[in-house]
Design an enzyme around this catalytic site. Structure first.
Site, PDB file in Angstrom:
ATOM      1  N   LYS A  22       0.893  -1.368   0.066  1.00  0.00           N
ATOM      2  CA  LYS A  22       0.094   0.097   0.002  1.00  0.00           C
ATOM      3  C   LYS A  22       0.976   1.281  -0.029  1.00  0.00           C
ATOM      4  CE  LYS A  22      -1.532   1.675   3.961  1.00  0.00           C
ATOM      5  NZ  LYS A  22      -1.362   3.038   4.037  1.00  0.00           N
ATOM      6  N   ASN A  23       1.916   1.421   1.058  1.00  0.00           N
ATOM      7  CA  ASN A  23       2.906   2.402   1.169  1.00  0.00           C
ATOM      8  C   ASN A  23       3.534   2.803  -0.180  1.00  0.00           C
ATOM      9  OD1 ASN A  23       1.619   3.080   3.293  1.00  0.00           O
ATOM     10  ND2 ASN A  23       3.280   2.520   4.751  1.00  0.00           N
ATOM     11  N   ARG A  92      -3.856  11.001   5.050  1.00  0.00           N
ATOM     12  CA  ARG A  92      -2.851  12.005   5.083  1.00  0.00           C
ATOM     13  C   ARG A  92      -1.973  11.606   3.882  1.00  0.00           C
ATOM     14  NH1 ARG A  92      -3.749  14.360   9.883  1.00  0.00           N
ATOM     15  NH2 ARG A  92      -5.358  12.897   9.893  1.00  0.00           N
ATOM     16  N   CYS A 116      -3.977  13.551  13.916  1.00  0.00           N
ATOM     17  CA  CYS A 116      -4.826  12.011  13.836  1.00  0.00           C
ATOM     18  C   CYS A 116      -4.625  11.254  14.944  1.00  0.00           C
ATOM     19  CB  CYS A 116      -4.192  11.765  12.499  1.00  0.00           C
ATOM     20  SG  CYS A 116      -2.859  10.555  12.545  1.00  0.00           S
ATOM     21  N   ARG A 121       0.525  14.897  12.697  1.00  0.00           N
ATOM     22  CA  ARG A 121       1.396  14.479  11.541  1.00  0.00           C
ATOM     23  C   ARG A 121       1.548  15.897  10.617  1.00  0.00           C
ATOM     24  NH1 ARG A 121      -0.362   8.397  10.026  1.00  0.00           N
ATOM     25  NH2 ARG A 121       1.514   8.428   8.554  1.00  0.00           N
ATOM     26  N   ASP A 305       5.050   0.634  12.074  1.00  0.00           N
ATOM     27  CA  ASP A 305       3.878  -0.086  11.401  1.00  0.00           C
ATOM     28  C   ASP A 305       3.582  -1.660  11.811  1.00  0.00           C
ATOM     29  OD1 ASP A 305       3.164   2.349  10.398  1.00  0.00           O
ATOM     30  OD2 ASP A 305       3.210   1.817   8.301  1.00  0.00           O
ATOM     31  N   ILE A 327       8.882   6.872  16.630  1.00  0.00           N
ATOM     32  CA  ILE A 327       8.374   7.919  15.526  1.00  0.00           C
ATOM     33  C   ILE A 327       7.138   8.692  15.642  1.00  0.00           C
ATOM     34  CG2 ILE A 327       7.678   7.489  12.923  1.00  0.00           C
ATOM     35  CD1 ILE A 327      10.670   6.127  13.501  1.00  0.00           C
ATOM     36  N   ARG A 397      -8.465   0.094   5.279  1.00  0.00           N
ATOM     37  CA  ARG A 397      -7.658   0.998   4.786  1.00  0.00           C
ATOM     38  C   ARG A 397      -6.354   0.512   4.103  1.00  0.00           C
ATOM     39  NH1 ARG A 397      -5.885   5.243   8.388  1.00  0.00           N
ATOM     40  NH2 ARG A 397      -4.563   5.565   6.668  1.00  0.00           N
TER      41      ARG A 397
HETATM   42  C1  UD1 Z   1       4.718   6.899   6.341  1.00  0.00           C
HETATM   43  C2  UD1 Z   1       4.103   5.644   6.235  1.00  0.00           C
HETATM   44  C3  UD1 Z   1       3.432   4.861   7.463  1.00  0.00           C
HETATM   45  C4  UD1 Z   1       4.357   4.947   8.505  1.00  0.00           C
HETATM   46  C5  UD1 Z   1       5.381   6.293   8.538  1.00  0.00           C
HETATM   47  C6  UD1 Z   1       6.535   5.934   9.357  1.00  0.00           C
HETATM   48  C7  UD1 Z   1       3.022   6.050   3.845  1.00  0.00           C
HETATM   49  C8  UD1 Z   1       1.840   6.343   3.120  1.00  0.00           C
HETATM   50  N1  UD1 Z   1       3.117   6.170   5.199  1.00  0.00           N
HETATM   51  O1  UD1 Z   1       3.821   8.038   6.782  1.00  0.00           O
HETATM   52  O2  UD1 Z   1       2.679   4.007   7.261  1.00  0.00           O
HETATM   53  O3  UD1 Z   1       4.049   4.732   9.817  1.00  0.00           O
HETATM   54  O4  UD1 Z   1       5.761   6.400   7.299  1.00  0.00           O
HETATM   55  O5  UD1 Z   1       7.389   4.802   8.988  1.00  0.00           O
HETATM   56  O6  UD1 Z   1       4.028   5.623   3.435  1.00  0.00           O
HETATM   57  N2  UD1 Z   1       6.819  14.533  10.272  1.00  0.00           N
HETATM   58  C9  UD1 Z   1       7.208  16.047  10.579  1.00  0.00           C
HETATM   59  N3  UD1 Z   1       7.016  17.005   9.633  1.00  0.00           N
HETATM   60  C10 UD1 Z   1       6.792  16.477   8.132  1.00  0.00           C
HETATM   61  C11 UD1 Z   1       6.560  15.155   7.911  1.00  0.00           C
HETATM   62  C12 UD1 Z   1       6.542  14.155   9.171  1.00  0.00           C
HETATM   63  O7  UD1 Z   1       7.338  16.684  11.666  1.00  0.00           O
HETATM   64  O8  UD1 Z   1       6.524  17.504   7.396  1.00  0.00           O
HETATM   65  C13 UD1 Z   1       7.043  13.531  11.458  1.00  0.00           C
HETATM   66  C14 UD1 Z   1       5.720  12.772  11.780  1.00  0.00           C
HETATM   67  O9  UD1 Z   1       4.880  13.722  12.568  1.00  0.00           O
HETATM   68  C15 UD1 Z   1       6.193  11.874  12.484  1.00  0.00           C
HETATM   69  C16 UD1 Z   1       7.681  11.756  11.747  1.00  0.00           C
HETATM   70  O10 UD1 Z   1       7.991  12.641  10.949  1.00  0.00           O
HETATM   71  O11 UD1 Z   1       6.485  12.002  13.794  1.00  0.00           O
HETATM   72  C17 UD1 Z   1       7.700  10.533  10.733  1.00  0.00           C
HETATM   73  O12 UD1 Z   1       6.648  10.693   9.740  1.00  0.00           O
HETATM   74  P1  UD1 Z   1       6.632  10.321   8.343  1.00  0.00           P
HETATM   75  O13 UD1 Z   1       7.746   9.532   7.955  1.00  0.00           O
HETATM   76  O14 UD1 Z   1       6.521  11.662   7.515  1.00  0.00           O
HETATM   77  O15 UD1 Z   1       5.278   9.282   8.022  1.00  0.00           O
HETATM   78  P2  UD1 Z   1       4.454   9.493   6.830  1.00  0.00           P
HETATM   79  O16 UD1 Z   1       5.413   9.502   5.543  1.00  0.00           O
HETATM   80  O17 UD1 Z   1       3.121  10.266   7.009  1.00  0.00           O
END
Ligand code: UD1
Length: 417
Positions: A22-23, A92, A116, A121, A305, A327, A397
């Site tokens: 999915k990701n 998201r 969320c 996030r 995850d 995380i 989902r």
């Molecule tokens: C992706 C995965 C999700 C997984 C996560 C961490 C997808 C669609 N989803 O989510 O399943 O749980 O990686 O492995 O691939 N952060 C910030 N600012 C930003 C972006 C992120 O502060 O602009 C923080 C987030 O709040 C979080 C951390 O960085 O604490 C990691 O988030 P991120 O790697 O961005 O997660 P996603 O990409 O949303």
């Protein structure tokens, strides 16, 4: 609203195939916005998040053809470069269209995600990166607007924090920017590498994807491609834990074995027998399962995850396991529900202290997010009596017909309306 009714206590045996990731599929679908030519994607899982992304792409101007074998995307023109709140609030990952839209259409308007279930996030790093690539950014009314009428230009971007979709979003944007972009402290997840492989087939020039430094030399135009998505390491990992928690003998086929290293190490330390055969992984439990600590980390560390599913297993292990989540700040919603089923879990900030083994008994529980719901399914499979899981739309989902797959391996699980 659908519920799952599970009668626990049956060891899972036989085999379950893993679906496409999915990701990996989500950014791949967004990448199709970068070209006016058709993109064919294979092994796209039939899960709700994917349908949400396809709906978003149709709103933006893509023609989306879904067949059992592939999804074909054709975006001759971007008619509406926007991701509305209604879609972003349910998923998201919708923010993955920000970079492609700014790069191809010179304009993007994407709703800011709110909080969320698992914590804040933000997408501040996506936005800062686009600004570095020369986009003018304006935030108002809950939306971020990016404008780059003259096109984006390459830049050196250092991520303050590792972000998976942030890395993917900016890598896509940079493929059409003028000159070179360097992404430092980039996410090294296999899904980032898979996206780079697709973009490369489309004509992008990318080096270093899968490491912490990615170099992208912008090109004027990208073309069509035909690409098969990698297997879902999180879904596969969930099934491996399902085999272990039910004291079963289960093989997961079509499995991305090389992406599951951290989980395999922990399962083996816990006394679960894990054997590899090509693209299959078999788990078997013949003796007691022991408690082993984990700390979630970015890839190649232990995936956040899979934390909830692993915690469910630790409720059945001998000793005390400390599960540390680094995380996301609030990713222990499943702990209270597991406790209602009889687990002994104490929360201490980012740590959960799980004392086992405790006999789990079936109860009514509520799914709070995607992976938390998976852990409740696993607990239900191990529990005595009947477990009823409410709000299984969370699990839909990200898991393709999970109840059918588990039932094929001997689980007594039923979806009821
Ligand atoms: C992706 C995965 C999700 C997984 C996560 C961490 C997808 C669609 N989803 O989510 O399943 O749980 O990686 O492995 O691939 N952060 C910030 N600012 C930003 C972006 C992120 O502060 O602009 C923080 C987030 O709040 C979080 C951390 O960085 O604490 C990691 O988030 P991120 O790697 O961005 O997660 P996603 O990409 O949303």
């Amino acid at each position: 609203m659908d519920k799952f009714v599970i009668k626990g206590g049956r060891p899972l045996t036989g085999s379950i195939p893993a679906s496409g990731s999915k990701n990996s599929a989500l950014p791949a679908l967004a990448a199709a916005l970068l070209t006016a030519e058709p993109v064919i994607l294979r092994r796209i899982p039939a899960v709700r998040d994917i349908r949400t992304m396809q709906r978003l792409l149709i709103d933006i101007g893509s023609t989306v053809e879904v067949t059992p074998d592939y999804v074909r995307l054709d975006t001759r023109e971007i008619t509406s470069p926007e991701a509305p709140y209604e879609l972003v609030k349910t998923m998201r990952a919708s923010s993955l269209v920000l970079g492609p839209l700014a790069a191809r259409a010179g304009r993007a308007r994407v709703s800011l995600p709110g909080g969320c279930a698992i914590g804040a996030r933000p997408i501040d790093l996506h936005i800062a990166g686009l600004e570095a690539l020369g986009a003018r950014i304006n935030q108002s009314h809950g939306y971020v607007e990016a404008e780059a009428p003259g096109g984006l230009r390459g830049a050196r971007i250092h991520f303050d924090k590792i972000t998976v979709t942030g890395t993917e979003d900016l890598m896509m944007a940079a493929t059409l920017a003028s000159g070179e972009t360097v992404l430092e402290n980039a996410a090294q997840e296999p899904e980032v590498k898979d996206l780079a492989d697709l973009l490369t087939k489309m004509g992008a020039k990318i080096e270093g994807a899968g490491t912490s430094t990615i170099r992208i030399e912008g090109v004027k135009k990208l073309g069509g491609a035909d690409h098969t998505i990698i297997g879902d390491r999180i879904e596969a990992g969930t099934f491996l834990v399902a085999g272990a928690i039910t004291n079963g003998d289960l093989t997961v086929t079509d499995c991305p074995v090389e992406h599951l290293g951290a989980l395999i190490v922990k399962l083996r330390q816990a006394g679960v027998e894990v054997t590899e055969d090509g693209s299959s992984l078999r788990v078997r439990v013949s003796g007691p399962v022991r408690s082993v600590d984990i700390t979630t980390e970015e890839y190649p560390g232990f995936a956040t995850d899979l934390q909830a599913q692993y915690m469910a297993l630790m409720t059945q292990a001998e000793g005390i396991a400390i599960v540390t989540e680094t995380i996301f700040e609030n990713r222990f919603m499943h702990a209270q529900e597991l406790a209602r089923m009889g687990a002994n879990i104490r929360l201490d900030g980012r740590r959960a202290i799980v004392a086992g083994p405790r006999e789990l008994t079936g109860a009514g529980v509520i799914a709070s997010d995607l992976r938390a719901s998976a852990s409740l399914v696993l607990a239900g499979l191990a529990a005595h009596g009947e477990t009823v899981i409410d709000r299984v739309y969370h699990i839909d989902r990200g898991y393709e017909r999970i109840e059918e797959k588990l039932a094929r391996a001997g689980a007594e699980i039923e979806r009821v309306d």
